[in-house]
Enzyme design. Structure first.
Site, PDB file in Angstrom:
ATOM      1  N   ARG A  23     -40.211 -50.559  52.346  1.00  8.25           N
ATOM      2  CA  ARG A  23     -40.791 -51.398  51.760  1.00  8.25           C
ATOM      3  C   ARG A  23     -40.044 -52.581  51.011  1.00  8.25           C
ATOM      4  O   ARG A  23     -40.362 -53.704  50.875  1.00  8.25           O
ATOM      5  CB  ARG A  23     -41.726 -50.665  50.514  1.00  8.25           C
ATOM      6  CG  ARG A  23     -42.780 -49.855  50.963  1.00  8.25           C
ATOM      7  CD  ARG A  23     -43.953 -49.548  50.157  1.00  8.25           C
ATOM      8  NE  ARG A  23     -43.158 -48.659  49.112  1.00  8.25           N
ATOM      9  CZ  ARG A  23     -43.049 -47.427  49.033  1.00  8.25           C
ATOM     10  NH1 ARG A  23     -43.526 -46.595  50.145  1.00  8.25           N
ATOM     11  NH2 ARG A  23     -42.420 -46.718  48.045  1.00  8.25           N
ATOM     12  N   CYS A  44     -45.688 -27.806  48.429  1.00 12.59           N
ATOM     13  CA  CYS A  44     -46.088 -27.087  47.421  1.00 12.59           C
ATOM     14  C   CYS A  44     -47.603 -26.455  47.637  1.00 12.59           C
ATOM     15  O   CYS A  44     -48.194 -25.641  46.875  1.00 12.59           O
ATOM     16  CB  CYS A  44     -46.518 -28.210  46.252  1.00 12.59           C
ATOM     17  SG  CYS A  44     -44.974 -29.015  45.818  1.00 12.59           S
ATOM     18  N   PRO A 278     -19.215 -43.659  46.356  1.00 11.79           N
ATOM     19  CA  PRO A 278     -20.238 -44.769  46.219  1.00 11.79           C
ATOM     20  C   PRO A 278     -21.154 -45.006  47.192  1.00 11.79           C
ATOM     21  O   PRO A 278     -22.237 -45.485  47.096  1.00 11.79           O
ATOM     22  CB  PRO A 278     -19.567 -45.990  45.701  1.00 11.79           C
ATOM     23  CG  PRO A 278     -18.044 -45.747  46.285  1.00 11.79           C
ATOM     24  CD  PRO A 278     -17.964 -44.184  46.356  1.00 11.79           C
ATOM     25  N   ILE A 280     -22.409 -42.742  49.213  1.00 12.64           N
ATOM     26  CA  ILE A 280     -23.450 -41.529  49.376  1.00 12.64           C
ATOM     27  C   ILE A 280     -24.294 -41.252  48.119  1.00 12.64           C
ATOM     28  O   ILE A 280     -23.757 -41.158  46.781  1.00 12.64           O
ATOM     29  CB  ILE A 280     -22.502 -40.320  49.755  1.00 12.64           C
ATOM     30  CG1 ILE A 280     -21.715 -40.631  51.003  1.00 12.64           C
ATOM     31  CG2 ILE A 280     -23.376 -39.167  50.031  1.00 12.64           C
ATOM     32  CD1 ILE A 280     -20.730 -39.416  51.248  1.00 12.64           C
ATOM     33  N   GLY A 284     -33.190 -34.966  44.441  1.00 13.38           N
ATOM     34  CA  GLY A 284     -33.965 -33.790  44.767  1.00 13.38           C
ATOM     35  C   GLY A 284     -33.366 -32.513  44.206  1.00 13.38           C
ATOM     36  O   GLY A 284     -32.444 -32.475  43.449  1.00 13.38           O
TER      37      GLY A 284
HETATM   38  P1  FAD Z   1     -36.987 -30.260  50.174  1.00 14.98           P
HETATM   39  O1  FAD Z   1     -38.287 -30.839  49.965  1.00 14.98           O
HETATM   40  O2  FAD Z   1     -36.889 -28.977  50.234  1.00 14.98           O
HETATM   41  O3  FAD Z   1     -36.616 -30.853  51.466  1.00 14.98           O
HETATM   42  C1  FAD Z   1     -35.351 -30.530  51.875  1.00 14.98           C
HETATM   43  C2  FAD Z   1     -35.044 -30.890  53.489  1.00 14.98           C
HETATM   44  O4  FAD Z   1     -34.016 -30.879  54.052  1.00 14.98           O
HETATM   45  C3  FAD Z   1     -35.442 -29.487  53.910  1.00 14.98           C
HETATM   46  O5  FAD Z   1     -36.832 -29.657  54.955  1.00 14.98           O
HETATM   47  C4  FAD Z   1     -34.314 -28.997  54.940  1.00 14.98           C
HETATM   48  O6  FAD Z   1     -34.658 -28.140  56.229  1.00 14.98           O
HETATM   49  C5  FAD Z   1     -33.507 -30.118  54.956  1.00 14.98           C
HETATM   50  N1  FAD Z   1     -32.108 -29.979  55.145  1.00 14.98           N
HETATM   51  C6  FAD Z   1     -31.299 -29.437  54.467  1.00 14.98           C
HETATM   52  N2  FAD Z   1     -29.959 -29.579  55.010  1.00 14.98           N
HETATM   53  C7  FAD Z   1     -30.276 -30.282  56.130  1.00 14.98           C
HETATM   54  C8  FAD Z   1     -29.079 -30.472  56.964  1.00 14.98           C
HETATM   55  N3  FAD Z   1     -27.845 -30.480  57.005  1.00 14.98           N
HETATM   56  N4  FAD Z   1     -29.433 -31.390  58.165  1.00 14.98           N
HETATM   57  C9  FAD Z   1     -30.815 -31.820  58.244  1.00 14.98           C
HETATM   58  N5  FAD Z   1     -31.742 -31.371  57.150  1.00 14.98           N
HETATM   59  C10 FAD Z   1     -31.264 -30.629  56.366  1.00 14.98           C
HETATM   60  N6  FAD Z   1     -42.690 -28.558  42.947  1.00 14.98           N
HETATM   61  C11 FAD Z   1     -43.678 -29.090  42.309  1.00 14.98           C
HETATM   62  O7  FAD Z   1     -43.577 -30.178  41.348  1.00 14.98           O
HETATM   63  N7  FAD Z   1     -45.083 -28.537  41.999  1.00 14.98           N
HETATM   64  C12 FAD Z   1     -45.324 -27.512  42.810  1.00 14.98           C
HETATM   65  O8  FAD Z   1     -46.419 -26.990  42.798  1.00 14.98           O
HETATM   66  C13 FAD Z   1     -44.469 -26.839  43.830  1.00 14.98           C
HETATM   67  N8  FAD Z   1     -44.725 -25.970  44.648  1.00 14.98           N
HETATM   68  C14 FAD Z   1     -44.003 -25.427  45.404  1.00 14.98           C
HETATM   69  C15 FAD Z   1     -44.172 -24.155  46.241  1.00 14.98           C
HETATM   70  C16 FAD Z   1     -43.385 -23.997  47.257  1.00 14.98           C
HETATM   71  C17 FAD Z   1     -43.686 -22.770  48.059  1.00 14.98           C
HETATM   72  C18 FAD Z   1     -41.800 -24.452  47.146  1.00 14.98           C
HETATM   73  C19 FAD Z   1     -41.120 -23.887  48.199  1.00 14.98           C
HETATM   74  C20 FAD Z   1     -41.677 -25.619  46.393  1.00 14.98           C
HETATM   75  C21 FAD Z   1     -42.580 -26.060  45.411  1.00 14.98           C
HETATM   76  N9  FAD Z   1     -42.134 -27.251  44.576  1.00 14.98           N
HETATM   77  C22 FAD Z   1     -43.242 -27.482  43.605  1.00 14.98           C
HETATM   78  C23 FAD Z   1     -40.916 -27.493  44.607  1.00 14.98           C
HETATM   79  C24 FAD Z   1     -40.839 -28.800  45.401  1.00 14.98           C
HETATM   80  O9  FAD Z   1     -41.627 -28.777  46.658  1.00 14.98           O
HETATM   81  C25 FAD Z   1     -39.358 -29.213  45.380  1.00 14.98           C
HETATM   82  O10 FAD Z   1     -38.735 -29.449  44.245  1.00 14.98           O
HETATM   83  C26 FAD Z   1     -39.094 -30.366  46.301  1.00 14.98           C
HETATM   84  O11 FAD Z   1     -39.792 -30.516  47.795  1.00 14.98           O
HETATM   85  C27 FAD Z   1     -37.626 -30.925  46.545  1.00 14.98           C
HETATM   86  O12 FAD Z   1     -37.571 -31.818  47.283  1.00 14.98           O
HETATM   87  P2  FAD Z   1     -35.892 -31.957  48.386  1.00 14.98           P
HETATM   88  O13 FAD Z   1     -36.188 -33.631  48.982  1.00 14.98           O
HETATM   89  O14 FAD Z   1     -35.091 -32.093  47.211  1.00 14.98           O
HETATM   90  O15 FAD Z   1     -35.996 -30.945  49.037  1.00 14.98           O
END
Ligand code: FAD
Length: 561
Positions: A23, A44, A278, A280, A284
């Protein structure tokens, strides 16, 4: 040459970064690598898919790779794992998990959003079939398939935090008998123990066997079932085990690349999500953030912060100068009709951070006007800085209207509000929605009355202190149903006429059912020269506290053998 950004991880933080970047920069090259088979899925929603509430798995897939390419021209590569970062060459090594082929890809900016990994306890049998974690769509599918194919009737959930409780509810919803085992002396460890007491009660009323202060030590496969031994010597036979004991940031890549980590073990980032390199950025669950209430470094696994950080990373890459303002851990969880919500600090987190003791008030107002049908209590705890009155945090449990109150307090906190500001907020009111004095206003008023000395409050621990005379101002039937062992009883409407019966040698700790009548009594007594203070939250809070203490004592006794 267009700016080329590579994003590792295609779910909450990664996908929001990618979409925002497009965007802001129509020319950017955006490549997103995701190890799993799906991007932008609703983790979630996974517990609710297991429970059948979200019946269709496809509903969990918010955006597909082709959608992201068509709408945003984002090159999405699923089943591709980023193995290594060469910071000098500004390249990543990527393995195609289908073909096994490895390649390198060049970046101008790299955004890490690899999330967190479920913690797996190192106990015998942990690798057995039938032991699951819930992080991905295939995880949820595997649990559903296992339940269906085995016609499972029993489940053991390990961990009583958000995901453990959501899984517990959903497995019950599917008709399974559920045992919940939690290492702490309370469910929902982010809450203070007395606020978790009604949550535990609701679990037990809903047929869940709750084992607190315990943890699995071994799992054996036996006659088509799993037999789980625990630290306290319990032996639970079950058809499946769900592990939900928490997560650790996924830091394999930043470690390999020599990026700096923080004291809590997450990726260290500055306020613009830049790592120690810088070029990288990281967002999350994998990054360390500043806890707004305590100022301490924190790991927070929540979707909201991950999305905001992803968006901010895109802003920074395109030259904007916003900053991430920290987290306060605002969260909500549904447990068998109860909503459990919190924001900011708890007493536990303040103690852990070595912060000064906070001002604390409890209250149990209805979610809407008491005269309107369906009024139900919200158990609310508010923490604030004694010096200055700034709001530090809140926790609430109840059937309705809980998350709205916590959201209001969370917003107020974000803007630096004091308890006096809460008392003065103008909030929606009609009888079916709230009250002319909303629970948030009342919480602020109670705290403001404490601060200005109009009606000082006491914690219930004061009732155990013989330095106080305890005065119960409830009606006789309430007194008969249960009262504090040292209390003298004078119903509120008799207090004015019976002042001579009330000892003046010690301060008075006054209580009623929820704190309102005792507040009136405190005002009356103070104007008659008594040092009267309100036992915060009344008899209702005393019962919550007693539940938490009884559980803690039981756990300690059992641990002592
Ligand atoms: P993620 O969304 O986990 O994404 C990380 C991704 O990176 C993964 O898919 C993984 O496969 C990929 N990855 C990792 N390493 C590599 C690599 N080397 N190469 C390629 N890909 C890679 N939060 C709320 O606020 N409310 C809720 O109700 C809630 N419920 C939840 C229920 C469950 C069952 C779970 C598991 C989590 C829940 N959460 C909730 C937490 C929320 O989902 C996470 O905080 C959020 O998704 C984090 O985002 P992220 O991008 O950091 O990681």
């Amino acid at each position: 040459m267009p700016n080329r950004t590579i994003i590792v991880g295609g779910v909450a933080g990664g996908a929001s970064c990618a979409a925002r970047l497009r965007r802001l920069d129509e020319q950017a090259e955006i490549v997103m690598y995701e190890r799993g088979p799906y991007v932008s899925f609703a983790n979630c929603g996974l517990p609710y898919h297991v429970g059948g509430v979200i019946a269709d798995e496809a509903k969990l897939l918010i955006a597909t790779p082709s959608f992201l390419n068509d709408r945003f021209r984002i090159q999405v590569k699923v089943r591709h794992e980023v193995l290594a970062i060469d910071r000098t060459a500004q390249t990543v090594t990527v393995r195609d998990l289908e073909s096994g082929r490895e390649s390198t890809d060049r970046y101008d900016h790299l955004v890490l959003s690899p999330g967190a990994n479920a913690i797996i306890p190192a106990i015998p049998g942990i690798d057995l079939l039938g032991v699951f974690t819930i992080r991905t769509v295939p995880d949820a599918r595997a649990v559903r398939d296992w339940i269906d194919s085995r016609q499972a009737t029993r489940a053991l959930v390990v961990g009583g935090g958000f995901i453990g409780l959501e899984m517990t509810e959903n497995l019950r919803h599917r008709g399974l008998a559920v045992t919940l085992v939690e290492k702490a002396d309370q469910v929902m460890p982010p809450l203070d123990p007395e606020m978790a007491a009604p949550v535990r009660a609701r679990l037990e009323e809903s047929g869940v066997v709750v084992m607190l202060g315990d943890a699995p030590t071994s799992i054996r496969s036996e006659a088509g079932a799993l037999r789980v031994g625990t630290e306290r010597g319990a032996d639970v036979v079950t058809d499946l085990v769900i592990l939900a004991i928490g997560v650790r940031p996924e830091i394999a890549l930043p470690k390999q690349a020599g990026l700096e980590l923080g004291p809590r073990g997450g990726i260290k980032v500055d306020a613009q999500m830049r790592t120690s390199d810088p070029h990288i950025l990281a967002v999350g669950d994998a990054v360390e953030v500043v806890d707004l209430a305590t100022g301490a470094p924190a790991l927070i696994s929540l979707a909201g912060p991950a999305n905001r950080q992803g968006r901010l990373a895109a802003d920074i890459i395109t030259g904007r100068t916003d900053v991430f303002r920290g987290v306060q851990g605002t969260a909500v969880c549904g447990v068998f009709g109860l909503s459990v919500a919190m924001t900011g600090a708890s007493e536990k987190s303040l103690t852990r951070a070595g912060a000064p003791a906070a001002g604390v008030v409890y209250l149990h107002p209805s979610q809407h006007a008491g005269y309107y049908p369906g009024a139900k209590p919200i158990h609310l705890k508010l923490l604030y800085r004694k010096d200055g009155g700034r709001v530090l945090g809140a926790q609430a449990v109840g059937e309705e209207g809980v998350e709205r109150r916590i959201d209001v307090i969370a917003t107020a906190m974000r803007l630096g509000a004091t308890v006096e500001d809460l008392a003065d907020l103008e909030l929606c009111y009609a009888p079916q929605y709230g009250a002319a004095k909303d629970p948030v206003n009342i919480a602020g008023m109670i705290a403001a009355n404490e601060r200005n000395g109009d009606a000082p409050v006491l914690p219930w621990s004061a009732a155990d202190d013989i330095g106080f005379t305890v005065l119960d101002v409830r009606e006789p039937d309430e007194w008969t149903a249960g009262h504090h062992e040292r209390a003298i009883h004078i119903p509120l409407h008799q207090v004015r006429d019976r002042l001579t019966e009330i000892p003046r040698d010690r301060p008075l700790a006054v209580y009623c059912a929820g704190g309102q009548r005792s507040y009136y009594a405190v005002r009356m007594l103070r104007q008659n020269g008594f040092d009267a203070r309100n036992l915060s939250g009344g008899w209702q809070s005393a019962r919550h506290r007693a539940g938490a203490i009884a559980r803690g004592m039981q756990a300690r006794n059992e641990a002592a053998g």
